[in-house]
Design an enzyme around this catalytic site. Structure first.
Site, PDB file in Angstrom:
ATOM      1  N   HIS A  59       9.777   5.823   6.135  1.00 27.45           N
ATOM      2  CA  HIS A  59       9.651   6.007   4.689  1.00 27.45           C
ATOM      3  C   HIS A  59       8.393   6.782   4.315  1.00 27.45           C
ATOM      4  O   HIS A  59       7.996   6.827   3.162  1.00 27.45           O
ATOM      5  CB  HIS A  59       9.643   4.653   3.970  1.00 27.45           C
ATOM      6  CG  HIS A  59      10.792   3.769   4.325  1.00 27.45           C
ATOM      7  ND1 HIS A  59      10.699   2.754   5.252  1.00 27.45           N
ATOM      8  CD2 HIS A  59      12.074   3.779   3.901  1.00 27.45           C
ATOM      9  CE1 HIS A  59      11.870   2.169   5.381  1.00 27.45           C
ATOM     10  NE2 HIS A  59      12.719   2.760   4.588  1.00 27.45           N
TER      11      HIS A  59
HETATM   12  S1  FES Z   1       7.041   3.365   5.525  1.00 25.22           S
HETATM   13 FE1  FES Z   1       8.653   1.936   5.476  1.00 25.22          FE
HETATM   14  S2  FES Z   1       8.260   0.693   7.199  1.00 25.22           S
HETATM   15 FE2  FES Z   1       6.648   2.118   7.212  1.00 25.22          FE
END
Ligand code: FES
Length: 198
Positions: free
Chosen positions: A156
């Site tokens: 993410h």
């Molecule tokens: S950015 Fe989502 S788990 Fe690391």
């Protein structure tokens, strides 16, 4: 038939070959015939036994992975150049002074460590628990201008600096966790136990 769990356990044992569960060491002198029971078992590690690590072989700028309580812990031998990036990032970080307690009190400082040279941090993203990658070189990944190196979580897009402090504008809410630890000597640390309290 090959058991995947057994294979994975074997790999983990290899990765943590330089570590020793302290509880297991204590049994060596008095229980020589019971060799199997003296091994630093996965059960002991998962149960939270402190882990002793020889840090003398970690090259400058490199990272060593060890296992503690079933989690990966990174030990990074930071160079002066890496440390020099830390004071320059204040305005870009969510919690530059580590006000949210994600580390023992003795690591609430600029380098988030006992000795500036060595960062000891749990390698699990504080967003949803993925394991970020270590990107020490500037420009190693396209993260925009001025990326000074650190840890990047590709699932993410969370970013952390070389002290495990989270950048603004990413989903991870807090800095990476620094586990309790202490130095047994210049070349040995103990992860999972300290003398000053967390
Ligand atoms: S950015 Fe989502 S788990 Fe690391």
């Amino acid at each position: 038939m090959t058991n995947n769990n057994q294979v994975n356990r074997s790999k983990r044992r290899f990765l943590i070959a330089t570590t020793t569960a302290v509880g297991a060491v204590a049994t060596v002198a008095s229980a020589v015939p019971f060799v199997v029971s003296m091994m630093p078992s996965q059960r002991a590690l998962a149960g939270g036994a402190p882990v002793e690590v020889d840090i003398s072989k970690i090259e400058a700028g490199a990272k060593l992975d060890v296992e503690w309580q079933g989690k990966v812990v990174w030990i990074i031998n930071r160079t002066k150049e890496m440390l020099d990036t830390l004071p320059t990032l204040r305005d870009r970080l969510v919690d530059p002074d580590s006000d949210v307690a994600q580390e023992p009190k003795y690591c609430k400082n600029l380098t988030r460590s006992i000795k500036p040279q060595y960062l000891i941090v749990v390698g699990i993203c504080t967003h949803l628990g993925c394991s970020p990658t270590f990107r020490k070189e500037e420009g190693a990944v396209d993260l925009g201008a001025g990326w000074p190196g650190g840890f990047f979580c590709p699932c993410h897009g969370s970013r952390f600096d070389l002290a495990g402090r989270v950048f603004k504008g990413v989903p991870a809410p807090t800095n990476l966790v620094v586990p309790p630890h202490k130095y047994l000597s210049d070349s040995k640390i103990l992860i999972g136990e300290d003398t000053e309290g967390a």
